[in-house]
Design a protein around this motif. Structure first.
Motif, PDB file in Angstrom:
ATOM      1  N   ILE A 229     -29.389  31.267  -7.996  1.00  0.00           N
ATOM      2  CA  ILE A 229     -28.776  30.445  -7.428  1.00  0.00           C
ATOM      3  C   ILE A 229     -28.195  29.229  -8.748  1.00  0.00           C
ATOM      4  O   ILE A 229     -27.198  28.700  -8.614  1.00  0.00           O
TER       5      ILE A 229
ATOM      6  N   PHE B  59     -24.431  30.327  -9.293  1.00  0.00           N
ATOM      7  CA  PHE B  59     -24.376  30.305  -8.273  1.00  0.00           C
ATOM      8  C   PHE B  59     -23.123  29.099  -8.282  1.00  0.00           C
ATOM      9  O   PHE B  59     -22.408  29.390  -8.401  1.00  0.00           O
TER      10      PHE B  59
ATOM     11  N   PHE C 138     -35.344  13.778  -8.619  1.00  0.00           N
ATOM     12  CA  PHE C 138     -33.795  13.840  -8.115  1.00  0.00           C
ATOM     13  C   PHE C 138     -32.898  15.067  -8.996  1.00  0.00           C
ATOM     14  O   PHE C 138     -31.573  15.225  -8.486  1.00  0.00           O
TER      15      PHE C 138
ATOM     16  N   MET D  92     -33.407  18.486  -8.958  1.00  0.00           N
ATOM     17  CA  MET D  92     -32.752  19.965  -8.167  1.00  0.00           C
ATOM     18  C   MET D  92     -31.845  19.251  -6.953  1.00  0.00           C
ATOM     19  O   MET D  92     -30.520  19.429  -7.642  1.00  0.00           O
ATOM     20  N   PHE D  93     -31.568  17.421  -6.489  1.00  0.00           N
ATOM     21  CA  PHE D  93     -30.907  16.962  -5.961  1.00  0.00           C
ATOM     22  C   PHE D  93     -29.378  17.027  -6.404  1.00  0.00           C
ATOM     23  O   PHE D  93     -28.360  17.306  -6.454  1.00  0.00           O
TER      24      PHE D  93
ATOM     25  N   PHE E 215     -27.283  19.895  -7.027  1.00  0.00           N
ATOM     26  CA  PHE E 215     -26.607  20.193  -5.722  1.00  0.00           C
ATOM     27  C   PHE E 215     -25.363  19.588  -5.303  1.00  0.00           C
ATOM     28  O   PHE E 215     -24.432  19.956  -4.327  1.00  0.00           O
ATOM     29  N   ILE E 216     -25.571  18.426  -5.604  1.00  0.00           N
ATOM     30  CA  ILE E 216     -24.499  17.415  -5.087  1.00  0.00           C
ATOM     31  C   ILE E 216     -23.731  17.789  -6.001  1.00  0.00           C
ATOM     32  O   ILE E 216     -22.870  17.488  -5.577  1.00  0.00           O
TER      33      ILE E 216
ATOM     34  N   MET F 149     -22.752  20.524  -6.741  1.00  0.00           N
ATOM     35  CA  MET F 149     -21.461  21.642  -6.475  1.00  0.00           C
ATOM     36  C   MET F 149     -20.990  21.126  -5.330  1.00  0.00           C
ATOM     37  O   MET F 149     -19.755  22.246  -5.299  1.00  0.00           O
ATOM     38  N   ALA F 150     -21.748  20.162  -4.506  1.00  0.00           N
ATOM     39  CA  ALA F 150     -20.895  20.224  -3.436  1.00  0.00           C
ATOM     40  C   ALA F 150     -19.425  19.110  -3.330  1.00  0.00           C
ATOM     41  O   ALA F 150     -18.811  19.659  -2.676  1.00  0.00           O
TER      42      ALA F 150
ATOM     43  N   LEU G 166     -16.970  20.811  -4.941  1.00  0.00           N
ATOM     44  CA  LEU G 166     -16.212  22.312  -3.993  1.00  0.00           C
ATOM     45  C   LEU G 166     -15.360  20.935  -3.166  1.00  0.00           C
ATOM     46  O   LEU G 166     -14.602  21.590  -2.576  1.00  0.00           O
ATOM     47  N   LEU G 167     -16.166  20.125  -2.670  1.00  0.00           N
ATOM     48  CA  LEU G 167     -15.442  19.357  -1.551  1.00  0.00           C
ATOM     49  C   LEU G 167     -14.039  18.914  -2.643  1.00  0.00           C
ATOM     50  O   LEU G 167     -12.700  18.981  -1.723  1.00  0.00           O
TER      51      LEU G 167
END
Lengths: 289, 325, 253
Positions: free
Chosen positions: A226, A229, A264, A266-267, A270-271, A273-274, A277-278
């Motif tokens: 992960i 990724f 926060f 890990m948060f 991923f934020i 990452m998002a 992507l956006l």
């Protein structure tokens, strides 16, 4: 304070370089074959276990184990690509992802069967174990070693892809499969070769992890995949340069996060990452399509 | 004639399901509930995967939304499960709306990665906000109080009573998904799977339809989560982990993603096989990996698709079969 | 003649250093069957892509029935009555022919959002689908899966889907490519008939000069993103500039 920040940076760098070792193979495989390989984490895990076993068999010669272990995993990679993955390239994305996911399940349990379900403590290395003082605090030598290995791998891959005949072929095939096969490249064989090479990189990461993580567990591939990724996405799927820089960012982010805002940490990853992507799906360092 | 046998078949299945609740032992009832809950999860999920052609790794977050929504209400507000379920399902629905709003901007691998990122964000919040969610312990001590409707009160404390409530929710889900698949909306979703560009040129907003499918499937995931939390008396943080999203995918794939009954059949196979394999070995993942390999390499229609193909082959000896779907 | 259907004002588009459209001004009036021709790379596809909404414009404006649609998404333009067909077959391969047509018809009837009512009960929609199928001559294949059709029939279906949204202005990108002569005649008669009915105005991109000159009321010639000829078929056949561009490309009849 300064010492602390330097140490957090160093820890971040070594974490980042670790993820890079795994993400490099993942990115290469995605860039050329177009398959996002869940099983890459399993190759990492297998690399670690093979190295561990060879280490025991060969009388504590870590370097020999590191050379041979990943080669054994390459055989596994060959089987996966040649006899399974090859047949799902034309299929829809879910089938490709799930095929590699099936191998994750398979390898996770195989490792449990062969090496047992519990964790295995790994041996320390003479020469690279221990710590040296940096700004008054001790820092593990092996982590410094990893910080050195990461860029070496990056330079090696850059040289391979940009400077050699092989690299030209690989780049040609990744940008246009049909064109490559039209000028006489045997694309299926090339794909197999690239997959094996990617597997080798992942397994190397696993082998190098043996002294680093200290404990080998059957689930160790799933947590790193992960991270890999995330790194591959942040750098832009398929971009090696991006993956390298992405790994640095994630390494530093997570080590600063753990130090200052553990809730926060890990948060944040991923934020990021998002967000990438956006707003920049081509990756932070990729060029607009 | 064919319709008659379909009704007979449905009646038999219903009779079987009811008699499980009436006569079977506790363990069988418990397992059946897990099958039904997983079916609800997978039926909703497959609206997205099989119908719309989108692979999400984030639906575990909506499942967890349902579970934690119910759990928090149950622990802090009222033990009436009905309110808990409504809040849980509502929470999952809102989460799916917000997360889906961002995710449907992409397709294929980018969609999968976005849902993974958002799902893991939810997981990390559940994992780290210990005061609210109980962190790695999860929410424990969710009780199955009677469902009070004001005029009547339905006890679900006993496993066999709760079974009938789960069965009711399952039948409701099956009916709704069945209607949606046959509706104009369902047809548009398969159009999006086949050719999203062409849907735009039919004058329909692909994004809005994708979002609608995403929210519907997320809402059913929430229902499954709420029911699951009531079944296990707790909400587990790992139910939000991405690997839990793989479950409805596996189940749909085993049953057949292009079929209506696939997710249900897949759930039965999944839970039963896992139970049987775990009797004999520790390594059910190994066997599932193998089964998955076989399905992907050779049996992509899944169980239902495979059986249907067998029948069709038989029939095509008699008459040339036309394509109908 | 009433107000123009489509007005294009100083439309430009470049891909890097390649100029695909350079300050194009063009007006299309209702009922006038227009063909856009030009050598390969003239910018015909780019123009259609910009007008139908697949490509963002660099600069300029597009007005449809007086409304600015330059930045509207595709499905809004379609709902306003501007649609297109594609050069390559672009259908729903795994759905039946009937469902292929049904999706756009549902959209036109504003029924596509219905969640719980069986699609089979939409009687009005089904009737209109049958009409469209009759029109393109695919009624007998209604229950066939689209991917099982012959290539020519798939092209017919393609045109059928585009017609099913009841467009006021329809761009047809090489509508007869890959068809046999029988299918070709059927499509061309369809286009002529529909055009004379007056509900739909056609703009056709074609390579086949026979079709262009037999069908069109007006011909627009594009070259390197610039309009170099615009007029009746006779005007274009006489134009020296057009001949020059086409010299060596194709023999003009």
């Amino acid at each position: 304070m300064l010492e602390s920040i330097v140490h957090v940076c160093l820890a971040g760098l070594s974490t980042g370089m670790f993820i890079w070792l795994v993400a490099s193979g993942l990115t290469l495989i995605f860039g050329v074959l177009g398959v996002l390989n869940f099983a890459h984490g399993s190759f990492y895990m297998l690399g670690a276990y093979f190295c561990y076993t060879l280490l025991g068999l060969m009388g504590d010669n870590f370097w020999l184990g590191l050379l041979l272990g990943p080669l054994c995993v390459c055989v596994v990679g060959f089987v996966v690509e040649r006899y399974f993955l090859r047949y799902v390239y034309p299929l829809a994305l879910p089938y490709q992802l799930l095929l590699t996911f099936a191998f994750v399940l398979l390898f996770d349990d195989l490792v449990k069967v062969v090496w047992g379900a519990g964790s295995i403590g790994s041996p320390t290395l003479p020469g690279l174990s221990g710590s040296i003082p940096i700004l008054g605090r001790n820092f593990p030598v092996y982590s410094l070693f990893i910080i050195g290995v990461g860029p070496l791998v990056a330079i090696g891959m850059w040289a391979l892809l940009e400077k050699t005949w092989w690299g030209r072929i690989i780049r040609a095939a990744s940008s246009d499969r049909e064109m490559a096969s039209a000028i006489g490249v045997r694309v299926p064989a090339l794909f197999t070769a690239v997959f094996i090479f990617g597997t080798w990189l992942g397994a190397m990461g696993g082998g190098l992890a043996v002294p680093y993580v200290g404990l080998l567990t059957p689930g160790m591939g799933e947590s790193i995949i992960i991270d890999a990724f995330v790194v591959a996405v942040i750098g832009g799927l398929g971009s090696l340069k991006g993956a390298f820089l992405g790994a640095l960012i994630i390494g530093l982010l997570s080590s600063f996060g753990t130090r200052f805002i553990p809730t926060f940490d890990m948060f944040l990853t991923f934020i990021l990452m998002a967000a990438v992507l956006l707003w920049r799906p081509q990756g932070l360092f990729g060029e607009a399509a | 004639m064919k319709r008659f046998w379909t009704y007979v078949f449905i009646a038999l299945i219903l009779a079987g399901l009811v008699s499980i609740g009436l006569f079977a032992g506790r363990f069988v009832v418990y397992l059946s509930m897990r099958v039904l809950i997983l079916s609800i999860f997978a039926l909703g999920y497959n609206l997205l995967l099989g119908r719309t052609g989108l692979l999400s790794f984030g639906h575990a977050a909506f499942y967890a939304g349902g579970a934690y929504g119910l759990g928090l209400i149950s622990i802090h507000v009222t033990t009436n499960p009905l309110l808990g379920i409504i809040v849980g399902v509502g929470l999952a629905c809102i989460m799916a709306l917000v997360i889906g709003f961002f995710c449907v901007r992409h397709t294929e691998i980018y969609f999968a990665m976005l849902t993974l990122a958002f799902g893991m964000m939810v997981f990390s919040l559940i994992w780290n906000l210990r005061e609210v969610t109980g962190g790695d312990d999860g929410l424990v001590g969710i009780v199955r109080a009677p469902i009070s409707l004001g005029f009547a009160s339905i006890p679900i404390t006993k496993t066999s009573h709760y079974y009938f409530f789960v069965l009711f929710c399952f039948i409701l889900t099956v009916a709704l998904i069945y209607l949606i698949r046959r509706s104009p909306f369902g047809l548009v979703l398969s159009g999006i799977r086949e050719n999203d560009r062409r849907i735009e040129f039919a004058g329909l907003s692909v994004r809005n339809y994708r979002l609608a499918a995403f929210v519907i499937s997320g809402t059913f995931a929430g229902l499954a989560g709420a029911l699951g939390a009531l079944l296990e008396s707790n909400a587990n943080p790992f139910s939000a982990h991405w690997s839990h999203s793989a479950e409805p995918i596996l189940v749909s794939l085993i049953g057949g993603i292009q079929t209506f009954t696939g997710p249900v059949v897949g759930s039965v196979v999944f839970i039963l096989l896992r139970e049987i394999i775990e009797r004999f070995t520790q390594n059910w993942m190994l066997w599932f990996g193998l089964i998955l390999l076989i399905i992907i390499m050779g049996l992509r229609g899944g169980v239902v698709g495979g059986v249907a193909q067998l029948f069709r082959r038989k029939r095509s000896h008699v008459a040339k079969s036309g394509g109908n779907r | 003649m009433n107000a123009p259907l489509l007005e294009i004002k100083r439309l430009s588009k470049a891909f890097g250093r390649v100029i695909a459209a350079s300050n194009i001004d063009l007006t299309i009036d209702p009922g006038v069957l227009t063909s856009i021709i030009g050598p390969n790379g003239a910018g015909k596809s780019t123009l259609i892509n910009m007008l139908s909404g697949s490509l963002p414009v660099d600069s300029g404006r597009i007005l449809f029935q007086g409304a600015d649609i330059t930045h509207l998404p595709i499905h809004h333009r379609v709902r306003m009555g501007l649609c297109r067909s594609f050069q390559v077959v672009n259908i729903f391969p795994d759905l039946t022919v009937f469902d292929n047509i049904q999706i756009p018809v549902l959209a036109v009837h504003k029924r596509a959002r219905r969640l719980f009512r069986p699609v089979a009960r939409e009687a009005g929609v089904r009737e209109e689908v049958s009409q469209v199928l009759d029109r393109v001559g695919l009624a007998a294949e209604a229950q066939t899966v689209a991917s099982a059709l012959s290539h020519g029939d798939q092209r017919l279906l393609e045109v059928g889907i585009a017609l099913a949204v009841r467009p006021r202005l329809l761009f047809l990108d090489e509508p007869t490519a890959g068809m046999n002569p029988v299918e070709r005649v059927r499509v061309l008669e369809n286009i002529r008939g529909l055009s004379e009915e007056g509900k739909t105005t056609f703009v056709i991109v074609e390579h086949d000069m026979d079709i262009v000159f037999s069908l069109s009321d007006r011909v627009v010639v594009l070259h390197h993103g610039v309009i170099i000829g615009d007029g009746t078929t006779e005007d274009i056949q006489k134009s020296a500039r057009v001949r020059e561009v086409y010299l060596g490309e194709e023999v003009m009849t």
